[in-house]
Every structure is written in C-alpha cells, then in structure tokens.
Design a protein around this motif. Structure first.
Motif, PDB file in Angstrom:
ATOM      1  N   LEU A 179      20.839 -16.461 -16.317  1.00  0.00           N
ATOM      2  CA  LEU A 179      20.779 -16.142 -17.754  1.00  0.00           C
ATOM      3  C   LEU A 179      21.480 -14.823 -18.064  1.00  0.00           C
ATOM      4  O   LEU A 179      22.231 -14.715 -19.040  1.00  0.00           O
ATOM      5  N   THR A 180      21.286 -13.794 -17.219  1.00  0.00           N
ATOM      6  CA  THR A 180      21.925 -12.512 -17.519  1.00  0.00           C
ATOM      7  C   THR A 180      23.436 -12.604 -17.333  1.00  0.00           C
ATOM      8  O   THR A 180      24.182 -12.037 -18.126  1.00  0.00           O
ATOM      9  N   GLY A 181      23.878 -13.395 -16.338  1.00  0.00           N
ATOM     10  CA  GLY A 181      25.320 -13.557 -16.136  1.00  0.00           C
ATOM     11  C   GLY A 181      25.972 -14.319 -17.277  1.00  0.00           C
ATOM     12  O   GLY A 181      27.005 -13.897 -17.819  1.00  0.00           O
ATOM     13  N   LEU A 182      25.336 -15.425 -17.693  1.00  0.00           N
ATOM     14  CA  LEU A 182      25.908 -16.252 -18.767  1.00  0.00           C
ATOM     15  C   LEU A 182      25.910 -15.498 -20.095  1.00  0.00           C
ATOM     16  O   LEU A 182      26.898 -15.525 -20.831  1.00  0.00           O
ATOM     17  N   SER A 183      24.837 -14.776 -20.383  1.00  0.00           N
ATOM     18  CA  SER A 183      24.779 -14.044 -21.658  1.00  0.00           C
ATOM     19  C   SER A 183      25.752 -12.866 -21.654  1.00  0.00           C
ATOM     20  O   SER A 183      26.337 -12.541 -22.685  1.00  0.00           O
ATOM     21  N   ALA A 184      25.970 -12.259 -20.491  1.00  0.00           N
ATOM     22  CA  ALA A 184      26.963 -11.176 -20.398  1.00  0.00           C
ATOM     23  C   ALA A 184      28.364 -11.719 -20.683  1.00  0.00           C
ATOM     24  O   ALA A 184      29.137 -11.111 -21.430  1.00  0.00           O
ATOM     25  N   LEU A 185      28.661 -12.902 -20.119  1.00  0.00           N
ATOM     26  CA  LEU A 185      29.966 -13.540 -20.376  1.00  0.00           C
ATOM     27  C   LEU A 185      30.113 -13.887 -21.857  1.00  0.00           C
ATOM     28  O   LEU A 185      31.178 -13.694 -22.449  1.00  0.00           O
ATOM     29  N   ALA A 186      29.022 -14.378 -22.459  1.00  0.00           N
ATOM     30  CA  ALA A 186      29.061 -14.734 -23.888  1.00  0.00           C
ATOM     31  C   ALA A 186      29.301 -13.486 -24.743  1.00  0.00           C
ATOM     32  O   ALA A 186      30.081 -13.522 -25.700  1.00  0.00           O
ATOM     33  N   ALA A 187      28.669 -12.358 -24.376  1.00  0.00           N
ATOM     34  CA  ALA A 187      28.861 -11.104 -25.122  1.00  0.00           C
ATOM     35  C   ALA A 187      30.318 -10.660 -25.033  1.00  0.00           C
ATOM     36  O   ALA A 187      30.909 -10.206 -26.023  1.00  0.00           O
ATOM     37  N   LEU A 242      35.583  -0.577 -20.664  1.00  0.00           N
ATOM     38  CA  LEU A 242      35.295  -0.121 -19.301  1.00  0.00           C
ATOM     39  C   LEU A 242      33.854  -0.462 -18.925  1.00  0.00           C
ATOM     40  O   LEU A 242      33.585  -1.024 -17.852  1.00  0.00           O
ATOM     41  N   ALA A 243      32.923  -0.170 -19.826  1.00  0.00           N
ATOM     42  CA  ALA A 243      31.505  -0.472 -19.566  1.00  0.00           C
ATOM     43  C   ALA A 243      31.291  -1.977 -19.436  1.00  0.00           C
ATOM     44  O   ALA A 243      30.497  -2.435 -18.600  1.00  0.00           O
ATOM     45  N   ALA A 244      32.028  -2.754 -20.232  1.00  0.00           N
ATOM     46  CA  ALA A 244      31.910  -4.221 -20.145  1.00  0.00           C
ATOM     47  C   ALA A 244      32.419  -4.726 -18.798  1.00  0.00           C
ATOM     48  O   ALA A 244      31.841  -5.645 -18.213  1.00  0.00           O
ATOM     49  N   THR A 245      33.485  -4.087 -18.259  1.00  0.00           N
ATOM     50  CA  THR A 245      34.000  -4.540 -16.959  1.00  0.00           C
ATOM     51  C   THR A 245      32.962  -4.304 -15.869  1.00  0.00           C
ATOM     52  O   THR A 245      32.823  -5.123 -14.955  1.00  0.00           O
ATOM     53  N   VAL A 246      32.208  -3.201 -15.979  1.00  0.00           N
ATOM     54  CA  VAL A 246      31.175  -2.915 -14.971  1.00  0.00           C
ATOM     55  C   VAL A 246      30.002  -3.886 -15.130  1.00  0.00           C
ATOM     56  O   VAL A 246      29.567  -4.514 -14.157  1.00  0.00           O
ATOM     57  N   TRP A 247      29.484  -4.048 -16.383  1.00  0.00           N
ATOM     58  CA  TRP A 247      28.307  -4.884 -16.610  1.00  0.00           C
ATOM     59  C   TRP A 247      28.594  -6.352 -16.296  1.00  0.00           C
ATOM     60  O   TRP A 247      27.846  -6.991 -15.554  1.00  0.00           O
ATOM     61  N   VAL A 248      29.712  -6.882 -16.835  1.00  0.00           N
ATOM     62  CA  VAL A 248      30.026  -8.305 -16.659  1.00  0.00           C
ATOM     63  C   VAL A 248      30.688  -8.557 -15.306  1.00  0.00           C
ATOM     64  O   VAL A 248      30.235  -9.368 -14.506  1.00  0.00           O
ATOM     65  N   GLY A 249      31.756  -7.806 -15.029  1.00  0.00           N
ATOM     66  CA  GLY A 249      32.490  -8.007 -13.775  1.00  0.00           C
ATOM     67  C   GLY A 249      31.642  -7.691 -12.564  1.00  0.00           C
ATOM     68  O   GLY A 249      31.695  -8.385 -11.545  1.00  0.00           O
ATOM     69  N   GLY A 250      30.803  -6.644 -12.696  1.00  0.00           N
ATOM     70  CA  GLY A 250      29.946  -6.260 -11.575  1.00  0.00           C
ATOM     71  C   GLY A 250      28.938  -7.345 -11.229  1.00  0.00           C
ATOM     72  O   GLY A 250      28.723  -7.659 -10.046  1.00  0.00           O
ATOM     73  N   GLN A 251      28.326  -7.950 -12.265  1.00  0.00           N
ATOM     74  CA  GLN A 251      27.347  -9.019 -12.013  1.00  0.00           C
ATOM     75  C   GLN A 251      28.012 -10.202 -11.312  1.00  0.00           C
ATOM     76  O   GLN A 251      27.468 -10.759 -10.360  1.00  0.00           O
ATOM     77  N   LEU A 252      29.198 -10.581 -11.822  1.00  0.00           N
ATOM     78  CA  LEU A 252      29.883 -11.745 -11.239  1.00  0.00           C
ATOM     79  C   LEU A 252      30.274 -11.462  -9.791  1.00  0.00           C
ATOM     80  O   LEU A 252      30.097 -12.305  -8.909  1.00  0.00           O
ATOM     81  N   THR A 253      30.785 -10.251  -9.535  1.00  0.00           N
ATOM     82  CA  THR A 253      31.215  -9.901  -8.171  1.00  0.00           C
ATOM     83  C   THR A 253      30.021  -9.881  -7.224  1.00  0.00           C
ATOM     84  O   THR A 253      30.081 -10.445  -6.119  1.00  0.00           O
ATOM     85  N   LEU A 254      28.918  -9.289  -7.673  1.00  0.00           N
ATOM     86  CA  LEU A 254      27.716  -9.240  -6.814  1.00  0.00           C
ATOM     87  C   LEU A 254      27.217 -10.652  -6.516  1.00  0.00           C
ATOM     88  O   LEU A 254      26.873 -10.970  -5.370  1.00  0.00           O
TER      89      LEU A 254
END
Ligand code: HEM
Length: 133
Positions: free
Chosen positions: A116-124, A16-28
């Motif tokens: 960088l934060t988006g790509l590293s979030a996707l990698a995580a 759930l936290a990953a969907t907010v951190w990763v999905g939220g960045q991509l959506t924004l």
C-alpha cells in the motif's frame, strides 16, 4: 544558461525528496530477497537505515508541498483542485501505511502495508507530474 529561480529551488527540493521516498521504497523492495539470504535480521536493519533518510524526505515533501500550493494558489480551481485534493489523500495514505509497515510484526502486515505504501507513493508521484504538467 537558464536563470535559477525560487521555483527551480522549490521543485528541485520537492522532486529530490520524491526520488528518495518513492525510489528508495522501490529499490529496498527489490533488494529484500537478496538481503534476506544474508540473514533474517538483515532486511529489517536495512529498512531501519532507510527510514533515517525516508522520513526526513517525507517531511521535505510536506514542507515543499505547502510551498508548491502557495506558489500555484491562483491555479487551484476546478479539475486542478480536485487533482490536488486526491493527491493529498494519496500522500496521507502513503505516510500512514509506511508507518504501519514499519511497525508490522506479521508477514501479512509487512506485505499488505508495504504494498500500500509503495503503490500510494507511486500514485502521488504520478499526480504530482499531472499537476505540474
Ligand atoms: C509522497 C509525497 C509526494 C510526492 C511523491 C510528490 C511528487 C511530486 C512531483 C514529482 C511533482 C512534479 C514536479 C515537477 O514536475 O516539476 C509534484 C508537484 C506538486 N506537488 Fe507534490 N509530491 C508529494 C507530496 C506533496 C504534498 C504533500 C503537497 C501539498 C501539500 C504537494 C503539492 C504539489 C503541487 C502543488 C505540485 C505542482 C507544483 C508546480 O506545478 O509548481 N505534493 N509533486
């Protein structure tokens, strides 16, 4: 119905936290061009609002991440251990570059740290699925 276990709760909170951190960045990131047309300050206002849920989500990722490590500690050897170490490094980059992005005042700083934060979030995310697979 399958039985709900602590493992279920642990992974549910982590994902759930990953969907907010990763999905939220991509959506924004996708919304920014449309927000910018509404006014120069709108994207920053939206980002500030997103940060109010993003950083608590990042904290939950760290806390449930530690819980994950405790839960799977018997597996942390060899290539699993290497993958986990790489993931932790990528998570650190994701957090640091997100903070630098939030403080950036130049268009170049916003773009570089944002990417960088988006790509590293996707990698995580990818490395997380690799660990759980
Ligand atoms: C940006 C940060 C992070 C993201 C996006 C992320 C994402 C994920 C995802 C999607 C999974 C797979 C869950 C599943 O398939 O059930 C996972 C598993 C895992 N994560 Fe993370 N994670 C992050 C941070 C962390 C941190 C900081 C740690 C350790 C302190 C960690 C440790 C683990 C472990 C050990 C697993 C495997 C759990 C298991 O197999 O039961 N993660 N992660």
């Amino acid at each position: 119905m399958l039985a709900v276990s602590w493992d279920t709760i642990r992974l549910f909170l982590h994902v759930l936290a990953a969907t907010v951190w990763v999905g939220g960045q991509l959506t924004l990131a996708v919304l920014v061009p449309a927000l910018r047309r509404l006014g120069a300050e709108i994207p920053r206002a939206a980002a500030r609002r997103f940060n109010q849920v993003a950083w608590p989500a990042f904290a939950v990722l760290i806390l449930t991440g530690v819980w994950n490590v405790i839960a799977v500690r018997s597996q942390i050897t060899g290539s699993y251990e290497t993958t986990l170490v790489v993931k932790l490094a990528v998570v650190a980059v994701s957090g640091v570059t997100a903070a630098l992005h939030a403080r950036a005042r130049s268009a170049a700083g916003l773009a570089v740290f944002g990417a960088l934060t988006g790509l590293s979030a996707l990698a995580a995310l990818f490395l997380g699925v690799l660990l759980a697979g």
